[in-house]
Design a protein around this motif. Structure first.
Motif, mmCIF file in Angstrom:
data_model
loop_
_atom_site.group_PDB
_atom_site.id
_atom_site.type_symbol
_atom_site.label_atom_id
_atom_site.label_comp_id
_atom_site.label_asym_id
_atom_site.label_seq_id
_atom_site.Cartn_x
_atom_site.Cartn_y
_atom_site.Cartn_z
ATOM 1 N N ALA A 1 -26.664 12.270 -6.175
ATOM 2 C CA ALA A 1 -27.657 11.224 -6.421
ATOM 3 C C ALA A 1 -28.191 10.710 -5.092
ATOM 4 C CB ALA A 1 -27.034 10.078 -7.204
ATOM 5 N N ASP A 2 -29.434 10.300 -5.110
ATOM 6 C CA ASP A 2 -30.026 9.702 -3.929
ATOM 7 C C ASP A 2 -29.429 8.318 -3.716
ATOM 8 O OD1 ASP A 2 -31.687 11.884 -3.648
ATOM 9 O OD2 ASP A 2 -33.276 10.976 -4.866
ATOM 10 N N GLN A 3 -29.377 7.912 -2.458
ATOM 11 C CA GLN A 3 -28.881 6.581 -2.135
ATOM 12 C C GLN A 3 -29.886 5.551 -2.659
ATOM 13 O OE1 GLN A 3 -25.989 5.896 -0.968
ATOM 14 N NE2 GLN A 3 -26.242 3.710 -0.787
ATOM 15 N N ILE A 4 -29.392 4.592 -3.401
ATOM 16 C CA ILE A 4 -30.252 3.577 -3.994
ATOM 17 C C ILE A 4 -30.152 2.322 -3.151
ATOM 18 C CG2 ILE A 4 -30.676 2.185 -6.042
ATOM 19 C CD1 ILE A 4 -29.498 4.485 -7.672
ATOM 20 N N ASP A 5 -31.295 1.706 -2.889
ATOM 21 C CA ASP A 5 -31.325 0.488 -2.087
ATOM 22 C C ASP A 5 -30.642 -0.650 -2.814
ATOM 23 O OD1 ASP A 5 -34.700 1.238 -1.073
ATOM 24 O OD2 ASP A 5 -32.801 1.833 -0.167
ATOM 25 N N GLU A 6 -30.203 -1.625 -2.044
ATOM 26 C CA GLU A 6 -29.611 -2.824 -2.620
ATOM 27 C C GLU A 6 -30.635 -3.547 -3.480
ATOM 28 O OE1 GLU A 6 -26.436 -3.937 -2.384
ATOM 29 O OE2 GLU A 6 -25.971 -2.096 -1.325
ATOM 30 N N LEU B 1 -33.099 -7.423 -14.463
ATOM 31 C CA LEU B 1 -32.083 -6.488 -14.925
ATOM 32 C C LEU B 1 -32.727 -5.180 -15.365
ATOM 33 C CD1 LEU B 1 -29.162 -5.818 -15.650
ATOM 34 C CD2 LEU B 1 -29.566 -6.867 -17.875
ATOM 35 N N ALA B 2 -33.851 -5.271 -16.066
ATOM 36 C CA ALA B 2 -34.550 -4.059 -16.512
ATOM 37 C C ALA B 2 -35.000 -3.219 -15.325
ATOM 38 C CB ALA B 2 -35.741 -4.446 -17.383
ATOM 39 N N ASP B 3 -35.471 -3.871 -14.257
ATOM 40 C CA ASP B 3 -35.889 -3.134 -13.065
ATOM 41 C C ASP B 3 -34.707 -2.454 -12.390
ATOM 42 O OD1 ASP B 3 -38.548 -3.836 -13.387
ATOM 43 O OD2 ASP B 3 -38.355 -5.637 -12.137
ATOM 44 N N ARG B 4 -33.566 -3.129 -12.350
ATOM 45 C CA ARG B 4 -32.377 -2.533 -11.734
ATOM 46 C C ARG B 4 -31.883 -1.346 -12.542
ATOM 47 N NH1 ARG B 4 -28.503 -7.414 -10.820
ATOM 48 N NH2 ARG B 4 -29.808 -8.325 -12.419
ATOM 49 N N VAL B 5 -31.883 -1.476 -13.890
ATOM 50 C CA VAL B 5 -31.457 -0.369 -14.747
ATOM 51 C C VAL B 5 -32.415 0.808 -14.592
ATOM 52 C CG1 VAL B 5 -31.179 0.369 -17.147
ATOM 53 C CG2 VAL B 5 -30.224 -1.815 -16.401
ATOM 54 N N ARG B 6 -33.707 0.536 -14.582
ATOM 55 C CA ARG B 6 -34.706 1.591 -14.426
ATOM 56 C C ARG B 6 -34.521 2.311 -13.092
ATOM 57 N NH1 ARG B 6 -38.913 -1.399 -14.788
ATOM 58 N NH2 ARG B 6 -38.930 -1.384 -17.063
ATOM 59 N N SER B 7 -34.279 1.557 -12.037
ATOM 60 C CA SER B 7 -34.067 2.139 -10.713
ATOM 61 C C SER B 7 -32.814 3.016 -10.693
ATOM 62 C CB SER B 7 -33.960 1.027 -9.676
ATOM 63 O OG SER B 7 -33.610 1.539 -8.428
ATOM 64 N N HIS B 8 -31.764 2.544 -11.326
ATOM 65 C CA HIS B 8 -30.513 3.300 -11.373
ATOM 66 C C HIS B 8 -30.693 4.604 -12.149
ATOM 67 C CE1 HIS B 8 -26.220 4.053 -11.413
ATOM 68 N NE2 HIS B 8 -26.321 4.287 -12.712
ATOM 69 N N VAL B 9 -31.369 4.531 -13.285
ATOM 70 C CA VAL B 9 -31.583 5.726 -14.106
ATOM 71 C C VAL B 9 -32.471 6.724 -13.382
ATOM 72 C CG1 VAL B 9 -32.623 6.566 -16.244
ATOM 73 C CG2 VAL B 9 -31.133 4.572 -16.299
ATOM 74 N N GLU B 10 -33.499 6.252 -12.693
ATOM 75 C CA GLU B 10 -34.374 7.162 -11.945
ATOM 76 C C GLU B 10 -33.609 7.891 -10.845
ATOM 77 O OE1 GLU B 10 -37.605 4.809 -10.521
ATOM 78 O OE2 GLU B 10 -38.579 4.711 -12.482
ATOM 79 N N GLY B 11 -32.677 7.220 -10.207
ATOM 80 C CA GLY B 11 -31.914 7.839 -9.133
ATOM 81 C C GLY B 11 -30.819 8.770 -9.602
ATOM 82 N N ASN B 12 -30.365 8.599 -10.833
ATOM 83 C CA ASN B 12 -29.224 9.375 -11.329
ATOM 84 C C ASN B 12 -29.521 10.125 -12.620
ATOM 85 O OD1 ASN B 12 -27.200 8.422 -9.363
ATOM 86 N ND2 ASN B 12 -27.688 6.459 -10.267
ATOM 87 N N ARG B 13 -30.760 10.379 -12.908
ATOM 88 C CA ARG B 13 -31.155 10.953 -14.197
ATOM 89 C C ARG B 13 -30.442 12.264 -14.508
ATOM 90 N NH1 ARG B 13 -37.105 10.884 -14.712
ATOM 91 N NH2 ARG B 13 -36.618 8.754 -15.261
#
Length: 86
Positions: free
Chosen positions: A4-9, A16-28
């Motif tokens: 997985a790509d390193q995700i920014d802090e 919360l929705a933005d954080r979940v979306r960011s996490h899913v995009e990085g680890n799809r």
């Protein structure tokens, strides 16, 4: 186990929705692989327990399910090693 790509802090203003979306995009890809392995493992174990080991106590089912943890890591480590040899 996945690459997985390193995700920014996360920012304080980020929802919360933005954080979940960011996490899913990085680890799809890794999340889909994990889900596919889990579904396949539970299906195989359930079928084995229902049809082959039907007279066994329930703890046998739990042991089979628990064996999925080392099977998961063994499968993905061997897959990574096979990709590295190519």
């Amino acid at each position: 186990m996945t690459d997985a790509d390193q995700i920014d802090e996360s920012d304080a203003d980020e929802s919360l929705a933005d954080r979940v979306r960011s996490h899913v995009e990085g680890n799809r890809t890794g999340m889909i692989q994990d889900l596919a392995f889990a579904i396949a493992w539970v299906t195989i174990v359930s079928l084995l327990y229902d049809f082959l080991f039907f007279a066994s106590p329930q703890w046998v089912l739990y042991m089979f399910m628990l064996a999925g943890i080392p099977a998961y890591f063994g499968f993905f480590i061997s897959l990574k090693m096979a990709r590295a040899q190519q």
